[in-house]
Design a protein around this motif. Structure first.
Motif, short mmCIF file in Angstrom:
data_model
loop_
_atom_site.label_atom_id
_atom_site.label_comp_id
_atom_site.label_asym_id
_atom_site.label_seq_id
_atom_site.Cartn_x
_atom_site.Cartn_y
_atom_site.Cartn_z
N THR A 63 -57.53 -18.37 91.45
CA THR A 63 -58.06 -19.32 92.43
C THR A 63 -58.01 -20.77 91.94
N MET A 64 -57.59 -20.97 90.69
CA MET A 64 -57.29 -22.32 90.19
C MET A 64 -55.84 -22.69 90.47
N ARG A 65 -55.02 -21.70 90.84
CA ARG A 65 -53.59 -21.94 90.98
C ARG A 65 -53.09 -21.85 92.42
N GLU A 66 -53.58 -20.87 93.15
CA GLU A 66 -53.02 -20.57 94.47
C GLU A 66 -53.81 -21.25 95.59
N GLU A 67 -53.08 -21.71 96.59
CA GLU A 67 -53.72 -22.34 97.74
C GLU A 67 -54.44 -21.28 98.57
N ILE A 68 -55.73 -21.47 98.81
CA ILE A 68 -56.53 -20.51 99.57
C ILE A 68 -56.71 -20.97 101.01
N PHE A 69 -56.88 -22.24 101.22
CA PHE A 69 -57.04 -22.85 102.54
C PHE A 69 -58.28 -22.32 103.26
N GLY A 70 -59.38 -22.37 102.54
CA GLY A 70 -60.64 -21.94 103.11
C GLY A 70 -61.80 -22.52 102.32
N PRO A 71 -63.03 -22.16 102.68
CA PRO A 71 -64.22 -22.76 102.05
C PRO A 71 -64.54 -22.14 100.70
N VAL A 72 -63.60 -22.26 99.77
CA VAL A 72 -63.75 -21.69 98.43
C VAL A 72 -63.40 -22.75 97.39
N LEU A 73 -64.34 -23.06 96.54
CA LEU A 73 -64.15 -24.00 95.44
C LEU A 73 -64.29 -23.24 94.13
N THR A 74 -63.33 -23.43 93.23
CA THR A 74 -63.42 -22.83 91.90
C THR A 74 -63.66 -23.92 90.87
N ILE A 75 -64.64 -23.70 90.00
CA ILE A 75 -64.95 -24.69 88.97
C ILE A 75 -64.69 -24.10 87.59
N TYR A 76 -64.27 -24.97 86.71
CA TYR A 76 -64.02 -24.61 85.31
C TYR A 76 -64.74 -25.63 84.45
N VAL A 77 -65.59 -25.17 83.56
CA VAL A 77 -66.34 -26.06 82.68
C VAL A 77 -65.54 -26.23 81.38
N TYR A 78 -65.27 -27.50 81.05
CA TYR A 78 -64.49 -27.79 79.85
C TYR A 78 -65.32 -28.58 78.84
N ASP A 79 -64.86 -28.59 77.62
CA ASP A 79 -65.51 -29.35 76.55
C ASP A 79 -65.39 -30.83 76.86
N ALA A 80 -66.50 -31.51 76.99
CA ALA A 80 -66.50 -32.92 77.38
C ALA A 80 -65.68 -33.81 76.46
N GLU A 81 -65.47 -33.36 75.22
CA GLU A 81 -64.70 -34.16 74.27
C GLU A 81 -63.20 -33.84 74.34
N GLN A 82 -62.81 -32.93 75.23
CA GLN A 82 -61.40 -32.55 75.36
C GLN A 82 -60.82 -33.08 76.68
N PHE A 83 -61.13 -34.32 77.00
CA PHE A 83 -60.72 -34.92 78.27
C PHE A 83 -59.19 -34.98 78.40
#
Length: 543
Positions: free
Chosen positions: A421-441
């Protein structure tokens, strides 16, 4: 006979009405919604200026109230597509030769009709047929469509004024002709403005058009067609047909007079059409123009310096307005670990305040997705995430299609930045979040750039200006429309020309001159006032 040069100044964007309780526009819109629901519309095709009906009709029902029949449209066959091509070609010469100010007057009148007499009609049709709330309909089917019509007149007048330099004794000029043949416009369900712009931008340039809208947008499309006819559009210039998409493609792409396609839809369909056009290239009188906007997997990158409230609002609006059914909708977000807990807490609290239901109830922020096919596709992603150890549904996740195609705004959190769901277009009310290391911008920007095949829209949310500058530079090819401290949706005609590259399309920027150039064929004319009468040049002399 022309006796002057005509200038069309840049217009102001159409004001967005509020539809606040008690307002005149709210009362008018409620009245029109009731009027549309009180009748069963019989919707014909429009070919050569005539209303065409068939024995085969398909019902139209609001996605949020599938028990109610809005009307039906008449489905066309191959013969109707061929008739539309014939009608367009018969209208071509007279339309192409019409004085520019006369053509312009038609589209400017249509814009004014939409802004006044038919504003409630086009908005109500979009609300019922495409399940948009009042605000989403207003910014789309009224304001953006009006802006397209007015700004395109201005842009085209500016193009016509662009002329080459002249040398002593020589006058040079450029004529901007329409393409030699007809243009096929294939338009999507999600924006009435796009459905109106794709055929009219080509027609404004003097082209004739065969227009095939998505079935789920026909209710509003026929309202717009009626407005264009009332505005004075001559018969055969735009021919509105409802038929199977692949059949229309087979017929149009095999015709030697096919001159171009203006398309918004899926990447797969666009690539198939491009391949077919390439295979038929030897048949055409001229190389066709291929213009398409095809989707996105749009991102929001949050920096460790971001304002939390700005981030939450950008995600809530960007991901869930119009049920995420925008090519530009925020569908993947990268959140730094120093802000993640606060952002998630506030975002989930906001989602709990969002009401879901019919468009006629103006208190509903969320309405239905467009049809059962979309519902089934979107909910498969949600169900799979609920059963995948790499993902967790942290908000929403419920859905029901018993009365309408309702999907609760859903947030998936994943520990895999390459999750589906980070790669494919869903075209609907779906949000995927990924938490990353703040120092790895810088590292996360490389992930963003390489994760998806699309490059339509994206945004950076940060208070650190160095971070904004770095993201703007690093993600230069990741989005055709890039936003700073805002959601990645809501491009305004004349302000943010819209379009993306990579698998998101040809980036021909609707809402700007760039798009109109594609529907013009320039002819350079040189006139020499005192022509040479001897082939010999001075260098040939011996002395």
């Amino acid at each position: 006979m022309n006796t002057g040069y005509f200038e069309y100044a840049a217009p102001a964007n159409e004001p967005v009405l509020s539809y606040a309780p008690g307002s005149a526009e709210r009362i008018a819109l409620k009245k029109q919604l009731a009027a549309f629901k009180a009748e069963v519309a019989d919707i014909p095709m429009y070919i050569g200026g005539k209303e065409v009906r068939t024995d085969n009709t398909i019902d139209l029902r609001p996605p949020h109230e599938i028990s109610h029949k809005l009307g039906h449209f008449h489905l066309g066959e191959a013969s109707h597509v061929k008739s539309a091509i014939t009608a367009a070609l018969e209208a071509r010469e007279r339309w192409a030769n019409m004085d520019w100010e006369q053509r312009a007057g038609i589209f400017l009148r249509a814009a004014d009709l939409l802004a006044t007499k038919y504003r409630s009609h086009i908005n109500a049709a979009t609300m019922l047929g495409q399940s948009k709330n009042a605000y989403q309909a207003e910014i789309d089917s009224a304001c953006e469509l009006i802006d397209f019509l007015r700004y395109n007149v201005h842009f085209l007048s500016e193009i016509y004024r662009q002329q080459p330099v002249c040398a002593p004794g020589i006058h040079n000029r450029v004529e901007y002709r329409p393409l030699e043949g007809f243009v096929l416009a294939i338009t999507p369900f999600n924006f009435t403005a796009i459905a109106g712009n794709l055929p009219t931008s080509a027609a404004m340039c003097g082209n004739v058009v065969v227009w095939k809208p998505a079935n789920t947008q026909i209710f509003a499309a026929q309202v717009f067609m009626k407005v264009m006819i009332e505005a004075g559009l001559p018969a055969g210039v735009i021919n509105l047909v409802y038929a199977n998409g692949s059949m229309i493609g087979d017929i149009c792409f095999a015709d030697p007079h096919f001159a171009g396609i203006h398309f918004t839809g899926s990447t797969g369909v666009f690539q198939t059409m491009w391949k077919t056009i390439g295979e038929n290239i030897h048949k055409y009188k001229a190389y066709p123009r291929i213009v398409g906007e095809t989707g996105g997997k749009d991102f929001v990158l949050v920096h460790k310096s971001a304002d939390v409230d700005i981030t939450v609002t950008a995600l809530a609006r960007g991901a869930f307005e119009y049920q995420g059914q925008k090519c530009s909708a925020a569908s993947r977000a990268y959140i730094p670990n120093n802000l993640a807990d606060e952002i998630k807490t506030k975002l989930l609290a906001e989602l709990k305040t969002m009401k879901m239901g019919t468009t006629e109830d103006f208190s509903n922020f969320i309405n239905a997705v467009i049809d059962e096919r979309a519902f089934d596709k979107i909910t498969r992603y949600i169900t799979n995430a609920q059963n995948d150890p790499a993902a967790k549904v942290i908000a929403g996740g419920t859905f029901d299609k018993s009365k309408g195609y309702f999907i609760e705004p859903t947030i998936i959190e994943t520990t895999d930045h390459n999750y589906v769901t980070m790669r494919e277009e869903i075209f609907g009310p779906v949000l995927t979040i990924y938490v990353y290391d703040a120092e790895q911008f810088e590292d996360i920007m490389q992930v963003i750039d390489s994760t998806s095949e699309y490059a339509l829209t994206g945004s950076i949310i940060a208070q650190d200006r160095y971070a904004v500058e770095l993201a703007t530079r690093t993600l230069v090819n990741s989005a055709g429309n890039f936003y700073v401290n805002d959601k990645p949706t809501g491009a305004v005609v004349g302000q943010q020309p819209f379009g993306g590259a990579r698998a998101s399309g040809t980036n021909d920027k609707a809402g700007s001159m760039l798009n109109l150039y594609r529907w013009l064929s320039a002819r350079s004319i040189k006139e020499t006032f005192v022509p040479a009468t001897d082939y010999r040049y001075p260098f040939l002399n011996e002395a």
